[in-house]
Design a protein around this motif. Structure first.
Motif, PDB file in Angstrom:
ATOM      1  N   HIS A  85      -8.209  -1.613   1.617  1.00 40.85           N
ATOM      2  CA  HIS A  85      -7.450  -0.890   2.634  1.00 40.85           C
ATOM      3  C   HIS A  85      -8.142  -1.116   3.980  1.00 40.85           C
ATOM      4  CE1 HIS A  85      -5.846   3.178   4.293  1.00 40.85           C
ATOM      5  NE2 HIS A  85      -5.042   2.174   4.623  1.00 40.85           N
TER       6      HIS A  85
ATOM      7  N   THR B 225       3.119   0.364  -5.816  1.00 42.14           N
ATOM      8  CA  THR B 225       2.238   0.742  -4.705  1.00 42.14           C
ATOM      9  C   THR B 225       0.790   0.638  -5.164  1.00 42.14           C
ATOM     10  OG1 THR B 225       2.357   3.099  -5.257  1.00 42.14           O
ATOM     11  CG2 THR B 225       3.931   2.257  -3.634  1.00 42.14           C
TER      12      THR B 225
ATOM     13  N   HIS C 253       0.840  -1.196   0.000  1.00 42.65           N
ATOM     14  CA  HIS C 253       0.000   0.000   0.000  1.00 42.65           C
ATOM     15  C   HIS C 253       0.873   1.243   0.000  1.00 42.65           C
ATOM     16  CE1 HIS C 253      -2.891   3.038   1.437  1.00 42.65           C
ATOM     17  NE2 HIS C 253      -3.804   2.263   0.873  1.00 42.65           N
ATOM     18  N   GLU C 254       0.386   2.281  -0.631  1.00 43.29           N
ATOM     19  CA  GLU C 254       1.161   3.514  -0.772  1.00 43.29           C
ATOM     20  C   GLU C 254       1.527   4.131   0.581  1.00 43.29           C
ATOM     21  OE1 GLU C 254      -1.378   5.901  -3.181  1.00 43.29           O
ATOM     22  OE2 GLU C 254      -3.067   5.805  -1.790  1.00 43.29           O
TER      23      GLU C 254
ATOM     24  N   GLY D 246      -1.256   1.628   6.934  1.00 41.58           N
ATOM     25  CA  GLY D 246      -1.160   1.151   5.560  1.00 41.58           C
ATOM     26  C   GLY D 246      -1.551  -0.298   5.382  1.00 41.58           C
TER      27      GLY D 246
ATOM     28  N   SER E 168       4.639   1.948   2.029  1.00 40.88           N
ATOM     29  CA  SER E 168       5.875   1.897   1.254  1.00 40.88           C
ATOM     30  C   SER E 168       7.061   2.609   1.928  1.00 40.88           C
ATOM     31  CB  SER E 168       5.620   2.488  -0.138  1.00 40.88           C
ATOM     32  OG  SER E 168       6.798   2.527  -0.888  1.00 40.88           O
TER      33      SER E 168
ATOM     34  N   SER F 164      -3.579   1.115  -3.937  1.00 39.64           N
ATOM     35  CA  SER F 164      -4.503   1.878  -3.098  1.00 39.64           C
ATOM     36  C   SER F 164      -5.811   1.111  -2.980  1.00 39.64           C
ATOM     37  CB  SER F 164      -4.735   3.272  -3.671  1.00 39.64           C
ATOM     38  OG  SER F 164      -5.214   3.181  -4.999  1.00 39.64           O
TER      39      SER F 164
END
Length: 245
Positions: free
Chosen positions: A159, A142, A90-91, A166, A94, A144
């Motif tokens: 998410h 990455t 996940h962004e 994250g 990272s 989302s």
């Protein structure tokens, strides 16, 4: 759960017997590992994969559910041993995986350090040093929330923050399988929130459990506990009753 393989790994850590369940997904082109255990776990991963006639050198991608050390400890070593592996996270997670930000568990430990009894401080210092010793690894892709990955008949990224900001879970629509990471764990046959006392945001962790009710789940795989046996929808609702009552 066709082409979904649970890697049940039993081991001893800090004098306690533990079990974790990384997962492998396969199709004709890809072998995808989800989470990879503590540092120095490659031999244990190799052994667990071999039980399913899978070799680690066939792995093409590694999806990280979140940056806790028991999920990313062997990430850098795997990338070095098998450089073809693409690392996906996940962004929000990272920067921690790549070592740009301090691990959030270390931040938590440091925030309470001064309030601890003196006899507990050496252990916490050792824990912080251990977290910071984990070798970082570059994240190649990455993702989302709501993103759909095309491999293995499709993977939806959910998410599920709270345990950490994250944190992600993975939903496989074809087999109606949820790979939960640590959004829920199995304890004595029941679902629970993973270490609620250490959740980064417990209210958010509860909302993430609520989010799972939006999905048609026939198979639930927990990193801590393995494959859940029972009525998943009811178990999720029973868990929410504990935290929302």
């Amino acid at each position: 759960m066709k082409n979904v393989y649970l890697l049940e790994i039993d081991f001893e850590f800090n004098g306690q017997r533990q079990t974790i369940t990384p997962t492998i997904l396969k199709d004709k082109e890809n072998t995808i590992l989800i989470d990879c255990g503590y540092p120095n776990f490659i031999p244990l991963l190799e052994e667990a994969a071999y039980r399913h006639n899978i070799s680690l050198d066939s792995i093409t991608k590694l999806i990280v559910t979140h940056h806790d050390v028991d999920h990313i400890g062997s990430l850098a070593a795997l990338k070095q041993a098998y450089p073809q592996i693409e690392i996906i996270a996940h962004e929000l997670d990272s920067p921690y995986i790549e070592g740009k930000n301090k691990p959030l568990r270390a931040v938590q430990a440091e925030s309470t350090f001064d309030q601890l009894p003196d006899e507990e401080k050496p252990g916490i210092e050792q824990f912080i040093a251990f977290l910071q010793s984990v070798e970082p690894a570059s994240v190649d892709v990455t993702v989302s929330s709501g993103e759909h990955l095309p491999w293995c008949d499709g993977i939806e990224i959910i998410h599920t923050p709270g345990h950490l900001p994250g944190h992600i879970s993975l939903y496989l629509p074809t087999s109606k399988t949820l790979i939960a990471g640590d959004v829920v764990v199995i304890e004595e046959g029941k679902l629970n929130i993973a270490n609620p006392q250490f959740a980064w945001d417990l209210d958010e962790a509860v909302r993430s459990v609520q989010k799972l009710l939006e999905y048609d789940i026939e198979h639930l795989i927990c990193y801590h506990g393995g494959l859940f046996q029972g009525d998943i929808n009811k178990a999720l609702k029973d868990l929410l009753k504990v935290y929302l009552s």
